[in-house]
Design a protein around this motif. Structure first.
Motif, PDB file in Angstrom:
ATOM      1  N   GLU A  21     -48.570 -12.408  48.633  1.00 20.75           N
ATOM      2  CA  GLU A  21     -47.449 -11.508  48.914  1.00 20.75           C
ATOM      3  C   GLU A  21     -46.486 -11.358  47.742  1.00 20.75           C
ATOM      4  O   GLU A  21     -45.993 -10.266  47.469  1.00 20.75           O
ATOM      5  CB  GLU A  21     -46.700 -12.000  50.153  1.00 20.75           C
ATOM      6  N   THR A  44     -51.491   0.967  51.470  1.00 24.45           N
ATOM      7  CA  THR A  44     -52.246   0.387  52.579  1.00 24.45           C
ATOM      8  C   THR A  44     -53.372  -0.499  52.044  1.00 24.45           C
ATOM      9  O   THR A  44     -53.599  -1.616  52.526  1.00 24.45           O
ATOM     10  CB  THR A  44     -52.822   1.510  53.474  1.00 24.45           C
ATOM     11  N   ALA A  47     -51.972  -3.750  50.667  1.00 27.37           N
ATOM     12  CA  ALA A  47     -51.573  -4.641  51.768  1.00 27.37           C
ATOM     13  C   ALA A  47     -52.785  -5.388  52.302  1.00 27.37           C
ATOM     14  O   ALA A  47     -52.730  -6.607  52.514  1.00 27.37           O
ATOM     15  CB  ALA A  47     -50.892  -3.833  52.874  1.00 27.37           C
ATOM     16  N   GLU A  48     -53.879  -4.667  52.511  1.00 24.80           N
ATOM     17  CA  GLU A  48     -55.111  -5.300  52.989  1.00 24.80           C
ATOM     18  C   GLU A  48     -55.596  -6.366  52.006  1.00 24.80           C
ATOM     19  O   GLU A  48     -55.971  -7.468  52.393  1.00 24.80           O
ATOM     20  CB  GLU A  48     -56.213  -4.261  53.189  1.00 24.80           C
ATOM     21  N   ILE A  52     -51.326  -8.907  53.792  1.00 21.69           N
ATOM     22  CA  ILE A  52     -50.025  -8.708  54.437  1.00 21.69           C
ATOM     23  C   ILE A  52     -50.103  -7.450  55.305  1.00 21.69           C
ATOM     24  O   ILE A  52     -51.000  -6.622  55.140  1.00 21.69           O
ATOM     25  CB  ILE A  52     -48.868  -8.593  53.413  1.00 21.69           C
ATOM     26  N   SER A  53     -49.161  -7.300  56.201  1.00 21.62           N
ATOM     27  CA  SER A  53     -49.188  -6.136  57.085  1.00 21.62           C
ATOM     28  C   SER A  53     -48.801  -4.880  56.303  1.00 21.62           C
ATOM     29  O   SER A  53     -48.048  -4.938  55.316  1.00 21.62           O
ATOM     30  CB  SER A  53     -48.239  -6.328  58.264  1.00 21.62           C
ATOM     31  N   GLU A  54     -49.317  -3.771  56.784  1.00 19.50           N
ATOM     32  CA  GLU A  54     -48.968  -2.482  56.183  1.00 19.50           C
ATOM     33  C   GLU A  54     -47.466  -2.244  56.316  1.00 19.50           C
ATOM     34  O   GLU A  54     -46.822  -1.735  55.401  1.00 19.50           O
ATOM     35  CB  GLU A  54     -49.765  -1.389  56.903  1.00 19.50           C
ATOM     36  N   ALA A  55     -46.904  -2.641  57.449  1.00 22.34           N
ATOM     37  CA  ALA A  55     -45.460  -2.474  57.686  1.00 22.34           C
ATOM     38  C   ALA A  55     -44.643  -3.244  56.646  1.00 22.34           C
ATOM     39  O   ALA A  55     -43.632  -2.747  56.142  1.00 22.34           O
ATOM     40  CB  ALA A  55     -45.097  -2.927  59.093  1.00 22.34           C
ATOM     41  N   LYS A  56     -45.075  -4.456  56.326  1.00 25.76           N
ATOM     42  CA  LYS A  56     -44.373  -5.267  55.322  1.00 25.76           C
ATOM     43  C   LYS A  56     -44.421  -4.576  53.955  1.00 25.76           C
ATOM     44  O   LYS A  56     -43.408  -4.467  53.260  1.00 25.76           O
ATOM     45  CB  LYS A  56     -45.013  -6.661  55.247  1.00 25.76           C
TER      46      LYS A  56
END
Length: 159
Positions: A21, A44, A47-48, A52-56
């Motif tokens: 992250e 996106t 993030a993958e 980590i989450s896409e939202a983060k």
């Protein structure tokens, strides 16, 4: 949908960092430096890859004004409208750019992807007001006429 080359280049950028992250910001900075914006599909993808989450990822990228989800032109023109520049008539420069480039408050980038016009609150060049920045170069004591000449020069460089 992005071409596969975008993902390959993103993999090269990711490979320069650890897959965790804390590497998110430098990775997305690298992507934006490469493409002059941050394609949402690549955010996106990153993030993958980092787990980590896409939202983060989106919350981080949208927090910083430096990141843009919209494609920008080759020449990003930042017109300062801070106090010093405003009182020294930065608005006529902005209006002249809008007219000359066919842009406005809702359309910031020319159709040929050559120019993007933005306003900023301060360039940190108050003694040079009104100041305009084109990519990383500050242009001091700008006037609408000098701005028009600069646009003409930049266009000629493209021919």
């Amino acid at each position: 949908m992005l071409d596969i080359s975008y993902y390959e280049k993103t993999d090269e950028i990711i490979a320069q960092y650890t897959c965790e992250e804390k590497s998110l910001i430098p990775i997305i900075q690298g992507i934006q430096e490469e493409y002059r914006y941050l394609p949402p599909e690549l955010l996106t993808y990153v993030a993958e890859k980092l787990g980590i989450s896409e939202a983060k990822a989106y919350s981080v990228a949208s927090f910083y004004e430096n990141f843009s989800f919209e494609a920008k032109g080759k020449y990003v023109i930042k017109v300062c409208d801070g106090t010093a520049c405003h009182v020294r008539k930065s608005i006529p420069i902005l209006e002249g750019l809008y007219k000359e480039l066919g842009l406005g408050k809702k359309k910031h980038t020319t159709d040929d992807q050559l120019f993007t016009v933005e306003t900023v609150s301060c360039l940190g060049a108050c003694g040079l007001a009104p100041a305009v920045m084109v990519n990383d170069e500050v242009h001091p004591k700008m006037t609408p006429e000098k701005m028009s000449e600069l646009i003409k020069k930049l266009r000629e460089e493209e021919e």
